[in-house]
Design a protein around this motif. Structure first.
Motif, PDB file in Angstrom:
ATOM      1  N   ASN A 103      -6.606  -4.389  12.214  1.00 50.26           N
ATOM      2  CA  ASN A 103      -6.795  -5.011  10.910  1.00 50.26           C
ATOM      3  C   ASN A 103      -5.452  -5.109  10.194  1.00 50.26           C
ATOM      4  O   ASN A 103      -4.558  -4.292  10.404  1.00 50.26           O
ATOM      5  CB  ASN A 103      -7.756  -4.179  10.050  1.00 50.26           C
ATOM      6  CG  ASN A 103      -9.166  -4.204  10.581  1.00 50.26           C
ATOM      7  OD1 ASN A 103      -9.799  -5.232  10.637  1.00 50.26           O
ATOM      8  ND2 ASN A 103      -9.656  -3.031  11.009  1.00 50.26           N
ATOM      9  N   THR A 104      -5.307  -6.105   9.341  1.00 49.34           N
ATOM     10  CA  THR A 104      -4.064  -6.293   8.600  1.00 49.34           C
ATOM     11  C   THR A 104      -4.375  -6.572   7.137  1.00 49.34           C
ATOM     12  O   THR A 104      -5.484  -6.973   6.776  1.00 49.34           O
ATOM     13  CB  THR A 104      -3.246  -7.473   9.159  1.00 49.34           C
ATOM     14  OG1 THR A 104      -3.922  -8.698   8.859  1.00 49.34           O
ATOM     15  CG2 THR A 104      -3.039  -7.339  10.661  1.00 49.34           C
ATOM     16  N   VAL A 105      -3.360  -6.401   6.302  1.00 45.87           N
ATOM     17  CA  VAL A 105      -3.500  -6.757   4.897  1.00 45.87           C
ATOM     18  C   VAL A 105      -3.679  -8.260   4.738  1.00 45.87           C
ATOM     19  O   VAL A 105      -4.340  -8.724   3.807  1.00 45.87           O
ATOM     20  CB  VAL A 105      -2.287  -6.243   4.090  1.00 45.87           C
ATOM     21  CG1 VAL A 105      -2.289  -6.792   2.672  1.00 45.87           C
ATOM     22  CG2 VAL A 105      -2.287  -4.719   4.048  1.00 45.87           C
ATOM     23  N   ASP A 106      -3.112  -9.046   5.651  1.00 47.95           N
ATOM     24  CA  ASP A 106      -3.330 -10.495   5.589  1.00 47.95           C
ATOM     25  C   ASP A 106      -4.819 -10.831   5.698  1.00 47.95           C
ATOM     26  O   ASP A 106      -5.315 -11.754   5.049  1.00 47.95           O
ATOM     27  CB  ASP A 106      -2.571 -11.202   6.717  1.00 47.95           C
ATOM     28  CG  ASP A 106      -1.068 -11.251   6.472  1.00 47.95           C
ATOM     29  OD1 ASP A 106      -0.645 -11.007   5.327  1.00 47.95           O
ATOM     30  OD2 ASP A 106      -0.324 -11.516   7.432  1.00 47.95           O
ATOM     31  N   ILE A 131       9.211  -3.492   2.117  1.00 51.49           N
ATOM     32  CA  ILE A 131       7.984  -2.941   2.691  1.00 51.49           C
ATOM     33  C   ILE A 131       8.036  -3.086   4.215  1.00 51.49           C
ATOM     34  O   ILE A 131       8.319  -4.166   4.731  1.00 51.49           O
ATOM     35  CB  ILE A 131       6.743  -3.679   2.155  1.00 51.49           C
ATOM     36  CG1 ILE A 131       6.657  -3.544   0.633  1.00 51.49           C
ATOM     37  CG2 ILE A 131       5.469  -3.151   2.814  1.00 51.49           C
ATOM     38  CD1 ILE A 131       6.459  -2.127   0.134  1.00 51.49           C
ATOM     39  N   PRO A 132       7.744  -1.993   4.951  1.00 49.28           N
ATOM     40  CA  PRO A 132       7.691  -2.101   6.421  1.00 49.28           C
ATOM     41  C   PRO A 132       6.552  -3.011   6.868  1.00 49.28           C
ATOM     42  O   PRO A 132       5.445  -2.962   6.316  1.00 49.28           O
ATOM     43  CB  PRO A 132       7.449  -0.653   6.877  1.00 49.28           C
ATOM     44  CG  PRO A 132       7.870   0.201   5.723  1.00 49.28           C
ATOM     45  CD  PRO A 132       7.555  -0.602   4.493  1.00 49.28           C
ATOM     46  N   TRP A 191      -0.010  -4.648  -3.735  1.00 49.38           N
ATOM     47  CA  TRP A 191       0.140  -4.279  -2.330  1.00 49.38           C
ATOM     48  C   TRP A 191      -0.042  -5.514  -1.467  1.00 49.38           C
ATOM     49  O   TRP A 191      -1.044  -6.190  -1.604  1.00 49.38           O
ATOM     50  CB  TRP A 191      -0.844  -3.193  -1.900  1.00 49.38           C
ATOM     51  CG  TRP A 191      -0.468  -2.663  -0.546  1.00 49.38           C
ATOM     52  CD1 TRP A 191      -1.075  -2.939   0.654  1.00 49.38           C
ATOM     53  CD2 TRP A 191       0.637  -1.814  -0.250  1.00 49.38           C
ATOM     54  NE1 TRP A 191      -0.415  -2.314   1.670  1.00 49.38           N
ATOM     55  CE2 TRP A 191       0.649  -1.604   1.147  1.00 49.38           C
ATOM     56  CE3 TRP A 191       1.627  -1.207  -1.010  1.00 49.38           C
ATOM     57  CZ2 TRP A 191       1.606  -0.820   1.784  1.00 49.38           C
ATOM     58  CZ3 TRP A 191       2.571  -0.425  -0.390  1.00 49.38           C
ATOM     59  CH2 TRP A 191       2.548  -0.230   0.992  1.00 49.38           C
ATOM     60  N   PRO A 192       0.984  -5.815  -0.626  1.00 46.21           N
ATOM     61  CA  PRO A 192       2.257  -5.128  -0.498  1.00 46.21           C
ATOM     62  C   PRO A 192       3.014  -5.102  -1.828  1.00 46.21           C
ATOM     63  O   PRO A 192       2.940  -6.062  -2.597  1.00 46.21           O
ATOM     64  CB  PRO A 192       3.010  -5.958   0.548  1.00 46.21           C
ATOM     65  CG  PRO A 192       1.947  -6.709   1.300  1.00 46.21           C
ATOM     66  CD  PRO A 192       0.883  -6.979   0.302  1.00 46.21           C
ATOM     67  N   THR A 240      -3.135  -7.566  -2.812  1.00 42.48           N
ATOM     68  CA  THR A 240      -3.807  -7.262  -4.073  1.00 42.48           C
ATOM     69  C   THR A 240      -2.813  -7.073  -5.211  1.00 42.48           C
ATOM     70  O   THR A 240      -1.679  -6.631  -5.009  1.00 42.48           O
ATOM     71  CB  THR A 240      -4.659  -5.985  -3.959  1.00 42.48           C
ATOM     72  OG1 THR A 240      -3.886  -4.934  -3.362  1.00 42.48           O
ATOM     73  CG2 THR A 240      -5.909  -6.231  -3.141  1.00 42.48           C
ATOM     74  N   VAL A 241      -3.274  -7.420  -6.408  1.00 42.56           N
ATOM     75  CA  VAL A 241      -2.589  -7.095  -7.662  1.00 42.56           C
ATOM     76  C   VAL A 241      -3.636  -6.452  -8.559  1.00 42.56           C
ATOM     77  O   VAL A 241      -4.754  -6.955  -8.680  1.00 42.56           O
ATOM     78  CB  VAL A 241      -1.994  -8.347  -8.339  1.00 42.56           C
ATOM     79  CG1 VAL A 241      -1.404  -7.986  -9.703  1.00 42.56           C
ATOM     80  CG2 VAL A 241      -0.929  -8.983  -7.456  1.00 42.56           C
ATOM     81  N   MET A 242      -3.281  -5.330  -9.168  1.00 42.69           N
ATOM     82  CA  MET A 242      -4.221  -4.585  -9.991  1.00 42.69           C
ATOM     83  C   MET A 242      -3.537  -4.140 -11.275  1.00 42.69           C
ATOM     84  O   MET A 242      -2.311  -3.974 -11.328  1.00 42.69           O
ATOM     85  CB  MET A 242      -4.750  -3.358  -9.226  1.00 42.69           C
ATOM     86  CG  MET A 242      -3.669  -2.452  -8.674  1.00 42.69           C
ATOM     87  SD  MET A 242      -4.291  -1.173  -7.540  1.00 42.69           S
ATOM     88  CE  MET A 242      -4.788   0.103  -8.717  1.00 42.69           C
ATOM     89  N   SER A 243      -4.322  -3.974 -12.324  1.00 42.70           N
ATOM     90  CA  SER A 243      -3.764  -3.565 -13.612  1.00 42.70           C
ATOM     91  C   SER A 243      -4.829  -2.865 -14.437  1.00 42.70           C
ATOM     92  O   SER A 243      -6.022  -3.172 -14.332  1.00 42.70           O
ATOM     93  CB  SER A 243      -3.235  -4.777 -14.382  1.00 42.70           C
ATOM     94  OG  SER A 243      -2.752  -4.404 -15.665  1.00 42.70           O
TER      95      SER A 243
END
Length: 425
Positions: A342-345, A331-332, A325-326, A350-353
């Motif tokens: 607040n922002t994702v920046d 992605i909008p 994510w993104p 994130t990267v998850m597994s």
């Protein structure tokens, strides 16, 4: 940090009607989820080959059209326009009933993935089998335009226009409903079906953007989370382990609290907050639970000032090897900057597994070949995924109209993807 410590009660300041606080629930149990190969990178399903398997229909044997007069019908005018005079159905290789196929595959009912037209090759009227150009690839199948991604598939949109249309449609109603409970009488009440549906739709919108399957709600979890939300509202604080001395304490509410994302905001708007996830720099756990392979069914309960969303003990088996994510794809811009400034920046990409160990991950981000510096941080394990990292932009911000190429290396299986940001005002 051990599990009891992760779940230790956290007292919060009085709930603000403007800035909602989040409380994060920790660890999950065993993994090893089965891979569901039917879900593509953006979720569209493949062609339905069963619909094109009937190309050997007996009426396709004559090839009686002027250009297909041979017994095998191997010429059949190439089948591209199907000029044979008697076959009128020729349904994209579905039944191969046209002897010359005047429709020539124009209706193409099987063209969902472009691969379903294979029946044309087996028609006894020749290689074109009355289906004409739709044989094999289903190129002229009536539904061929939507083939490949599947318009109904999760994340199946193929353009910025499609993504923005879905984004706006799913956010057209963000009403929170009217809470029918009471702190005075310790009545949990409800937020109503509309508000619960609105919150669920947002959860599934984000999962669709990430190429994950939709989830549903469970009435039992809804009731437990409604009791949870009442306790948070009555005590003007949030906790995953509320003590029995709390006002309006119930066992159901405590169960909901220990299995849910908990917010001091109402149920619908809290979904956006979970995806930005401010204040959880070591876990980004709310976002990771929303994008978890195992999520679902969930529960949703809320009041006017607090809400709970059940995320643990899910039975989902999305089976994606990694989630970001993104997310990879379109992605909008609004999806990464929704929560009250607040922002994702600021909180981190994130990267998850569940299966790829990200412990030594290195991340490179480029735009048009130009490096975009980032800082990489390991995240605590077992918040919606076994492994996870976040990376934050250094000196740049995510912009609409840009495509970001992400490479995660120095891990057992390298991860590479691109994120195309579009503006959906």
């Amino acid at each position: 940090m051990d599990e009891p410590a992760k779940r230790a009660m956290t007292r919060r300041p009085p709930i603000s009607p403007v800035v909602a606080a989040l409380l994060l629930l920790g660890g999950i149990g065993a993994f090893g989820l089965a891979c569901d190969s039917a879900i593509g990178p953006r979720g569209g399903t493949g062609g339905d080959s069963a619909q094109g398997s009937a190309g050997s229909g007996p009426s396709g044997s004559a090839g009686a059209g002027p250009a297909g007069s041979s017994a095998g019908g191997t010429t059949g005018s190439g089948g591209t326009i199907g000029t044979g005079g008697s076959g009128t159905t020729g349904r994209g290789g579905n039944t191969a009933s046209g002897t010359g196929g005047t429709a020539g595959g124009a209706t193409g009912v099987a063209g969902r993935g472009g691969t379903t037209g294979t029946a044309g090759a087996t028609g006894t009227a020749g290689a074109t089998g009355g289906a004409g150009a739709t044989g094999g690839a289903g190129a002229t199948g009536g539904a061929g335009a939507t083939g490949g991604a599947g318009t109904a598939g999760a994340g199946g949109a193929s353009s910025g226009t499609d993504v923005c249309a879905r984004w706006k449609a799913d956010r057209a109603d963000l009403s929170e409903g009217t809470w029918t409970g009471s702190v005075t009488s310790c009545t949990a009440g409800d937020v109503g079906a509309t508000a619960r549906a609105n919150a669920l739709r947002l959860v599934n919108l984000y999962r669709w953007l990430a190429g994950l399957p939709a989830v549903t709600t469970d009435p039992t979890h809804d009731a437990q989370d409604q009791a949870c939300a009442l306790m948070m509202r009555a005590n003007n604080m949030i906790s995953h382990m509320p003590p029995t001395t709390w006002t309006c304490y119930t066992a159901d509410g405590a169960t909901g609290a220990s299995n849910s994302n908990v917010s001091s905001g109402p149920a619908v708007s809290s979904v956006d907050l979970y995806m930005i996830d401010p204040g959880n720099a070591t876990t980004i756990g709310h976002r990771r639970w929303v994008l978890s392979n195992s999520l679902g069914p969930i529960g949703i309960g809320g009041t006017d000032k607090a809400s709970c969303m059940w995320t643990l003990s899910g039975t989902g088996k999305a089976g994606k090897p990694w989630m970001a994510w993104p997310a990879a794809g379109i992605i909008p811009l609004q999806a990464i900057s929704q929560a009250r400034g607040n922002t994702v920046d600021s909180t981190g990409w994130t990267v998850m597994s569940d299966s790829i160990n990200l412990a030594n991950a290195q991340v490179a981000v480029t735009v048009d070949g130009v490096a975009q510096p980032v800082t990489v941080t390991q995240l605590d394990a077992n918040y919606g995924s076994r492994y996870a990292i976040r990376f934050n932009p250094m000196g740049w911000t995510t912009q609409a109209g840009k495509t970001y190429a992400v490479a995660v290396t120095n891990i057992p299986t390298a991860i590479n993807y691109t994120v195309q940001i579009v503006d959906c005002p």
